[in-house]
Design a protein around this motif. Structure first.
Motif, PDB file in Angstrom:
ATOM      1  N   TYR A 167       0.833  -1.194   0.000  1.00 13.57           N
ATOM      2  CA  TYR A 167       0.000   0.000   0.000  1.00 13.57           C
ATOM      3  C   TYR A 167       0.874   1.253   0.000  1.00 13.57           C
ATOM      4  CZ  TYR A 167      -4.409  -2.480   1.002  1.00 13.57           C
ATOM      5  OH  TYR A 167      -5.531  -3.274   0.932  1.00 13.57           O
TER       6      TYR A 167
ATOM      7  N   ILE B 193       1.033   4.219  -3.105  1.00 12.84           N
ATOM      8  CA  ILE B 193       0.573   5.609  -2.980  1.00 12.84           C
ATOM      9  C   ILE B 193       1.718   6.596  -3.105  1.00 12.84           C
ATOM     10  CG2 ILE B 193       0.693   5.658  -0.446  1.00 12.84           C
ATOM     11  CD1 ILE B 193      -1.878   7.445  -2.692  1.00 12.84           C
TER      12      ILE B 193
ATOM     13  N   LEU C 211      -6.241  10.457  -4.112  1.00 17.24           N
ATOM     14  CA  LEU C 211      -6.972   9.513  -3.258  1.00 17.24           C
ATOM     15  C   LEU C 211      -8.278   9.055  -3.885  1.00 17.24           C
ATOM     16  CD1 LEU C 211      -6.459  11.117   0.280  1.00 17.24           C
ATOM     17  CD2 LEU C 211      -5.200   9.233  -0.768  1.00 17.24           C
TER      18      LEU C 211
ATOM     19  N   SER D 248      -4.400   6.630   2.672  1.00 23.63           N
ATOM     20  CA  SER D 248      -4.479   5.582   1.653  1.00 23.63           C
ATOM     21  C   SER D 248      -4.635   4.205   2.290  1.00 23.63           C
ATOM     22  CB  SER D 248      -3.230   5.609   0.777  1.00 23.63           C
ATOM     23  OG  SER D 248      -3.242   4.550  -0.151  1.00 23.63           O
TER      24      SER D 248
ATOM     25  N   ASN E 156      -8.003   1.852   1.872  1.00 22.78           N
ATOM     26  CA  ASN E 156      -7.953   0.481   1.374  1.00 22.78           C
ATOM     27  C   ASN E 156      -8.497  -0.510   2.402  1.00 22.78           C
ATOM     28  OD1 ASN E 156      -6.431   0.122  -1.383  1.00 22.78           O
ATOM     29  ND2 ASN E 156      -5.346   1.757  -0.322  1.00 22.78           N
TER      30      ASN E 156
END
Length: 434
Positions: free
Chosen positions: A49, A53, A165, A294, A298
């Motif tokens: 992740y 991002i 985002l 982020s 998720n």
């Protein structure tokens, strides 16, 4: 699903109440939720992740615009803007008070930051207005209100965050912000004219002579606007001319700001050092917030939290207009406790699916969010523009918030207008990009 939603808010607010940094709060909340409700390899998932991002290409524009703002903060651009605008503002009711609004509008088109816009314009205009005898109330109020335009008129740091985002085109967001930004600036100017007409004592009588300035002098003053217009051409001209992406335009803007600083004699080794340190501190803070947001977004999607909340809101049977009215109140309350970046990153994973399900365009909602953040900038006790002006004037936050209240009301009414007539936001992106 109710358990996951309750756990989300309980952990989130418990960590915030404990004083933990907002970025770490978001990341820890996501990690705890996944650990509690899903059996997955977090040691592999979270680094993935983070990598996804922080290596997003669109995010590259953000540190460049921050660097550009740090450079401009240390130039004499505010003095140039005041000298170039003053002869023309003298033609309008309210006289030089319009320098606050027009100056913020112009600087907003090259900075991307509301706080920087307020600081740079206020550093010059407030002292001059108060020295000339203008009402302190309207001088401070108009600066605080107009300073928020730094987020709405492109380029905008908030729009970049939302675009990354929310997976929305940043160029479309920039384009969508132009017309609402100019209309809101015009509305602020209209209020200044109405307010000073109803209360003429707010403007010194001696200032009436500004309307008699020779036209030759007015046109000669336009040369002082050259640095700002040059930077607008660098940033917006390169983007809308199809010569550069938003990230590339940000790099062009940094070069332009460095040239302006150099030719104005503002560039030195100490200035370069201050610019670099200020940029690194700001970028690090925002990067941590974006990363945490982020991961939380998720995690929430993985647990089905946005869908559950969206279903609950849909069950309430709110009309689209009432939904926006509720969101305005929600963000005004949040703005009392959180800064604009935190508001967006905390709420976007849950709110965006709701408004999309209600039929709102995601570009339109991006502009709505920017306006919500702008309102938060002048909402006590955490309104950042209020702190900036307090640093300039040493007045109390309560007083600054009171004289800024009319501009907050105008912004609320403006958001409702955009809800009734969404074409104000979407017409330019549709004409340019289909």
């Amino acid at each position: 699903m109710t358990i996951e939603v309750i756990a989300l808010f309980a952990i989130l607010f418990a960590l915030l109440a404990g004083g933990l940094w907002i970025g770490l709060t978001l990341a820890f909340t996501a990690t705890l939720l996944l650990a509690m409700f899903r059996s997955i390899p977090l040691d592999k998932l979270l680094p993935q992740y983070a990598w996804n991002i922080l290596t997003t290409q669109e995010l590259l524009a953000l540190p460049l615009f921050i660097l550009m703002g740090e450079l401009l903060f240390r130039t004499r651009l505010s003095r140039s803007l005041f000298q170039g605008l003053a002869p023309w503002a003298g033609l309008l009711p309210g006289r030089l008070l319009h320098v606050n609004v027009i100056g913020c509008t112009i600087f907003a088109a090259i900075s991307g930051s509301s706080a920087a816009t307020t600081q740079v314009i206020g550093r010059m205009s407030l002292n001059e207005l108060l020295r000339r005898g203008y009402s302190r109330d309207i001088a401070i109020g108009s600066l605080a209100g107009a300073g928020t335009l730094g987020f709405l008129i492109p380029p905008s740091n908030i729009m970049i965050i939302y675009g990354v985002l929310g997976d929305v085109s940043i160029l479309k967001l920039f384009t969508a912000g132009v017309l609402p930004g100019l209309l809101l600036a015009g509305t602020f100017m209209g209020w200044v004219m109405l307010h000073t007409t109803l209360k003429p004592a707010m403007v010194p009588k001696a200032e009436a002579q500004l309307s008699q300035v020779p036209w030759a002098e007015r046109f000669a003053a336009l040369k002082d606007l050259a640095p700002a217009l040059f930077l607008i051409a660098c940033v917006l001209g390169s983007m809308y001319g199809g010569l550069a992406t938003p990230s590339e335009a940000a790099a062009v803007g940094v070069l332009g700001a460095a040239l302006v600083a150099y030719f104005q004699g503002s560039m030195s080794l100490q200035v370069v050092r201050d610019v670099m340190i200020g940029s690194v501190i700001t970028c690090s803070m925002i990067a941590l917030i974006v990363l945490g947001a982020s991961i939380l977004g998720n995690a929430a999607a993985f647990l089905g939290i946005p869908q559950a909340v969206a279903a609950f809101v849909k069950g309430l049977g709110l009309s689209p207009f009432m939904l926006i009215a509720v969101l305005i109140v929600f963000y005004l309350i949040l703005g009392c406790f959180l800064d604009g970046f935190s508001m967006i990153v905390m709420t976007l994973p849950i709110v965006l699916p709701i408004v999309k399900a209600a039929g709102f365009d995601e570009v339109w909602f991006g502009i709505f969010l920017v306006l919500a953040v702008e309102m938060a900038q002048i909402t006590p006790p955490v309104g950042f523009n209020l702190f900036v002006i307090q640093g300039l004037t040493e007045d109390g936050l309560g007083y600054i918030a009171r004289v800024t209240a009319p501009y907050l009301i105008i912004m609320v009414a403006f958001v409702l207008l955009l809800t009734l007539f969404p074409g104000i936001v979407t017409i330019l992106p549709r004409l340019l990009y289909g």
